[in-house]
Design a protein around this motif. Structure first.
Motif, PDB file in Angstrom:
ATOM      1  N   PHE A   4      40.930  38.858  21.690  1.00  0.00           N
ATOM      2  CA  PHE A   4      40.450  38.510  23.022  1.00  0.00           C
ATOM      3  C   PHE A   4      41.393  37.512  23.697  1.00  0.00           C
ATOM      4  O   PHE A   4      41.666  37.618  24.893  1.00  0.00           O
ATOM      5  N   ASP A   5      41.920  36.555  22.932  1.00  0.00           N
ATOM      6  CA  ASP A   5      42.884  35.598  23.488  1.00  0.00           C
ATOM      7  C   ASP A   5      44.159  36.305  23.946  1.00  0.00           C
ATOM      8  O   ASP A   5      44.736  35.952  24.977  1.00  0.00           O
ATOM      9  N   ILE A   6      44.587  37.294  23.186  1.00  0.00           N
ATOM     10  CA  ILE A   6      45.780  38.050  23.582  1.00  0.00           C
ATOM     11  C   ILE A   6      45.515  38.813  24.872  1.00  0.00           C
ATOM     12  O   ILE A   6      46.362  38.851  25.771  1.00  0.00           O
ATOM     13  N   LEU A   7      44.336  39.419  24.990  1.00  0.00           N
ATOM     14  CA  LEU A   7      43.989  40.127  26.220  1.00  0.00           C
ATOM     15  C   LEU A   7      43.912  39.185  27.418  1.00  0.00           C
ATOM     16  O   LEU A   7      44.354  39.530  28.517  1.00  0.00           O
ATOM     17  N   ILE A   8      43.354  38.007  27.213  1.00  0.00           N
ATOM     18  CA  ILE A   8      43.310  37.021  28.301  1.00  0.00           C
ATOM     19  C   ILE A   8      44.729  36.635  28.705  1.00  0.00           C
ATOM     20  O   ILE A   8      45.061  36.572  29.891  1.00  0.00           O
ATOM     21  N   PHE A   9      45.585  36.387  27.722  1.00  0.00           N
ATOM     22  CA  PHE A   9      46.973  36.031  27.991  1.00  0.00           C
ATOM     23  C   PHE A   9      47.671  37.124  28.801  1.00  0.00           C
ATOM     24  O   PHE A   9      48.346  36.849  29.792  1.00  0.00           O
ATOM     25  N   LEU A  10      47.487  38.368  28.381  1.00  0.00           N
ATOM     26  CA  LEU A  10      48.120  39.482  29.091  1.00  0.00           C
ATOM     27  C   LEU A  10      47.590  39.618  30.511  1.00  0.00           C
ATOM     28  O   LEU A  10      48.361  39.826  31.458  1.00  0.00           O
ATOM     29  N   ASN A  11      46.280  39.516  30.679  1.00  0.00           N
ATOM     30  CA  ASN A  11      45.699  39.644  32.014  1.00  0.00           C
ATOM     31  C   ASN A  11      46.202  38.551  32.946  1.00  0.00           C
ATOM     32  O   ASN A  11      46.577  38.839  34.084  1.00  0.00           O
ATOM     33  N   ILE A  12      46.185  37.323  32.482  1.00  0.00           N
ATOM     34  CA  ILE A  12      46.665  36.228  33.323  1.00  0.00           C
ATOM     35  C   ILE A  12      48.146  36.414  33.635  1.00  0.00           C
ATOM     36  O   ILE A  12      48.582  36.201  34.769  1.00  0.00           O
ATOM     37  N   SER A  13      48.916  36.844  32.639  1.00  0.00           N
ATOM     38  CA  SER A  13      50.364  37.014  32.823  1.00  0.00           C
ATOM     39  C   SER A  13      50.700  38.064  33.870  1.00  0.00           C
ATOM     40  O   SER A  13      51.709  37.935  34.568  1.00  0.00           O
ATOM     41  N   PHE A  14      49.877  39.104  33.982  1.00  0.00           N
ATOM     42  CA  PHE A  14      50.209  40.179  34.912  1.00  0.00           C
ATOM     43  C   PHE A  14      49.444  40.109  36.223  1.00  0.00           C
ATOM     44  O   PHE A  14      49.909  40.632  37.239  1.00  0.00           O
ATOM     45  N   ILE A  15      48.286  39.474  36.241  1.00  0.00           N
ATOM     46  CA  ILE A  15      47.515  39.393  37.488  1.00  0.00           C
ATOM     47  C   ILE A  15      48.020  38.269  38.384  1.00  0.00           C
ATOM     48  O   ILE A  15      48.098  38.439  39.603  1.00  0.00           O
ATOM     49  N   THR A  16      48.387  37.122  37.808  1.00  0.00           N
ATOM     50  CA  THR A  16      48.839  36.010  38.646  1.00  0.00           C
ATOM     51  C   THR A  16      50.116  36.314  39.441  1.00  0.00           C
ATOM     52  O   THR A  16      50.198  35.921  40.607  1.00  0.00           O
ATOM     53  N   PRO A  17      51.105  37.030  38.905  1.00  0.00           N
ATOM     54  CA  PRO A  17      52.249  37.380  39.759  1.00  0.00           C
ATOM     55  C   PRO A  17      51.850  38.311  40.914  1.00  0.00           C
ATOM     56  O   PRO A  17      52.399  38.213  42.012  1.00  0.00           O
ATOM     57  N   LEU A  18      50.878  39.194  40.667  1.00  0.00           N
ATOM     58  CA  LEU A  18      50.415  40.077  41.742  1.00  0.00           C
ATOM     59  C   LEU A  18      49.722  39.280  42.843  1.00  0.00           C
ATOM     60  O   LEU A  18      49.903  39.550  44.031  1.00  0.00           O
ATOM     61  N   ILE A  19      48.927  38.296  42.447  1.00  0.00           N
ATOM     62  CA  ILE A  19      48.276  37.427  43.437  1.00  0.00           C
ATOM     63  C   ILE A  19      49.329  36.639  44.218  1.00  0.00           C
ATOM     64  O   ILE A  19      49.255  36.508  45.439  1.00  0.00           O
ATOM     65  N   TYR A  20      50.332  36.141  43.514  1.00  0.00           N
ATOM     66  CA  TYR A  20      51.418  35.399  44.154  1.00  0.00           C
ATOM     67  C   TYR A  20      52.154  36.274  45.172  1.00  0.00           C
ATOM     68  O   TYR A  20      52.376  35.868  46.319  1.00  0.00           O
ATOM     69  N   LEU A  21      52.528  37.484  44.754  1.00  0.00           N
ATOM     70  CA  LEU A  21      53.246  38.375  45.663  1.00  0.00           C
ATOM     71  C   LEU A  21      52.379  38.788  46.849  1.00  0.00           C
ATOM     72  O   LEU A  21      52.854  38.874  47.974  1.00  0.00           O
ATOM     73  N   GLY A  22      51.092  39.043  46.587  1.00  0.00           N
ATOM     74  CA  GLY A  22      50.180  39.406  47.671  1.00  0.00           C
ATOM     75  C   GLY A  22      50.022  38.276  48.670  1.00  0.00           C
ATOM     76  O   GLY A  22      50.060  38.491  49.888  1.00  0.00           O
ATOM     77  N   GLY A  23      49.850  37.076  48.179  1.00  0.00           N
ATOM     78  CA  GLY A  23      49.732  35.918  49.064  1.00  0.00           C
ATOM     79  C   GLY A  23      51.001  35.661  49.849  1.00  0.00           C
ATOM     80  O   GLY A  23      50.949  35.338  51.038  1.00  0.00           O
ATOM     81  N   LYS A  24      52.133  35.826  49.202  1.00  0.00           N
ATOM     82  CA  LYS A  24      53.405  35.630  49.900  1.00  0.00           C
ATOM     83  C   LYS A  24      53.594  36.667  50.996  1.00  0.00           C
ATOM     84  O   LYS A  24      54.084  36.368  52.076  1.00  0.00           O
ATOM     85  N   TYR A  25      53.161  37.889  50.712  1.00  0.00           N
ATOM     86  CA  TYR A  25      53.287  38.939  51.723  1.00  0.00           C
ATOM     87  C   TYR A  25      52.325  38.702  52.892  1.00  0.00           C
ATOM     88  O   TYR A  25      52.691  38.867  54.054  1.00  0.00           O
ATOM     89  N   ILE A  26      51.095  38.306  52.579  1.00  0.00           N
ATOM     90  CA  ILE A  26      50.104  38.083  53.633  1.00  0.00           C
ATOM     91  C   ILE A  26      50.504  36.918  54.530  1.00  0.00           C
ATOM     92  O   ILE A  26      50.431  37.017  55.760  1.00  0.00           O
ATOM     93  N   PHE A  27      50.947  35.823  53.948  1.00  0.00           N
ATOM     94  CA  PHE A  27      51.227  34.630  54.738  1.00  0.00           C
ATOM     95  C   PHE A  27      52.637  34.575  55.312  1.00  0.00           C
ATOM     96  O   PHE A  27      52.839  34.010  56.377  1.00  0.00           O
ATOM     97  N   PHE A  28      53.612  35.150  54.618  1.00  0.00           N
ATOM     98  CA  PHE A  28      54.997  35.034  55.068  1.00  0.00           C
ATOM     99  C   PHE A  28      55.625  36.365  55.454  1.00  0.00           C
ATOM    100  O   PHE A  28      56.765  36.410  55.877  1.00  0.00           O
ATOM    101  N   LYS A  29      54.915  37.453  55.277  1.00  0.00           N
ATOM    102  CA  LYS A  29      55.390  38.803  55.619  1.00  0.00           C
ATOM    103  C   LYS A  29      56.741  39.120  54.986  1.00  0.00           C
ATOM    104  O   LYS A  29      57.582  39.768  55.584  1.00  0.00           O
ATOM    105  N   LYS A  30      56.940  38.655  53.767  1.00  0.00           N
ATOM    106  CA  LYS A  30      58.151  39.042  53.045  1.00  0.00           C
ATOM    107  C   LYS A  30      57.810  39.261  51.587  1.00  0.00           C
ATOM    108  O   LYS A  30      56.880  38.671  51.045  1.00  0.00           O
ATOM    109  N   LEU A  31      58.567  40.140  50.975  1.00  0.00           N
ATOM    110  CA  LEU A  31      58.319  40.529  49.602  1.00  0.00           C
ATOM    111  C   LEU A  31      59.594  40.325  48.796  1.00  0.00           C
ATOM    112  O   LEU A  31      60.667  40.746  49.210  1.00  0.00           O
TER     113      LEU A  31
END
Length: 150
Positions: A100-127
């Protein structure tokens, strides 16, 4: 007292990895070796070196698959080898508790960059084409450590 000093040096190395990865998109081998060395010291102090070796292998496996096969499928390097080595070092520091800890690690590792990229695109219109993945891996490590302490 020795564990406090070891964790202090771990924090310094992780801070250096974040700064260098954001600025230069590179994770040095000496940083990874330093983390492995400090994890080995913790393993001897806590008497769980075997669990740490198993943990390093289990945390790293998905990233090796992405490094190897993701590049073939997408015809582009998906993840750098420095990131794979960093996950090995972080897995060695975490030691194996549950899958379960490994799954949490993987989820956080892959979801947080997507949130970062989405937020950067929404607020700054660049990818960005390439982002530093190391800080997200370190964030995952920190959140797993916090979860274990709670």
């Amino acid at each position: 007292m020795v564990k406090v000093i070891v964790y202090f040096f771990i924090a310094i190395i992780l801070l250096e990895v974040i700064i260098r990865d954001v600025r230069e998109k590179i994770i040095l081998n000496k940083s990874n070796l330093g983390l492995l060395f400090l994890g080995g010291i913790l393993g001897f102090l806590e008497g769980d070196l075997e669990e740490r070796i198993l943990s390093a292998a289990l945390y790293t496996l998905p990233f090796i698959l992405i490094y190897g096969y993701g590049s073939d499928i997408l015809n582009k390097e998906c993840i750098g080898m420095g990131d794979v080595k960093l996950v090995t070092s972080l897995g060695f520091l975490l030691k194996f508790n549950t899958f379960f800890d490994i799954l949490i690690f993987l989820n956080i590792s892959f979801i947080t960059p997507l949130i970062y990229l989405g937020g950067k695109y929404i607020f700054f219109k660049k990818l960005d084409k390439d982002i530093a993945f190391g800080p997200f891996l370190i964030l995952s490590y920190i959140l797993i450590i916090i979860k274990e302490k709670l």
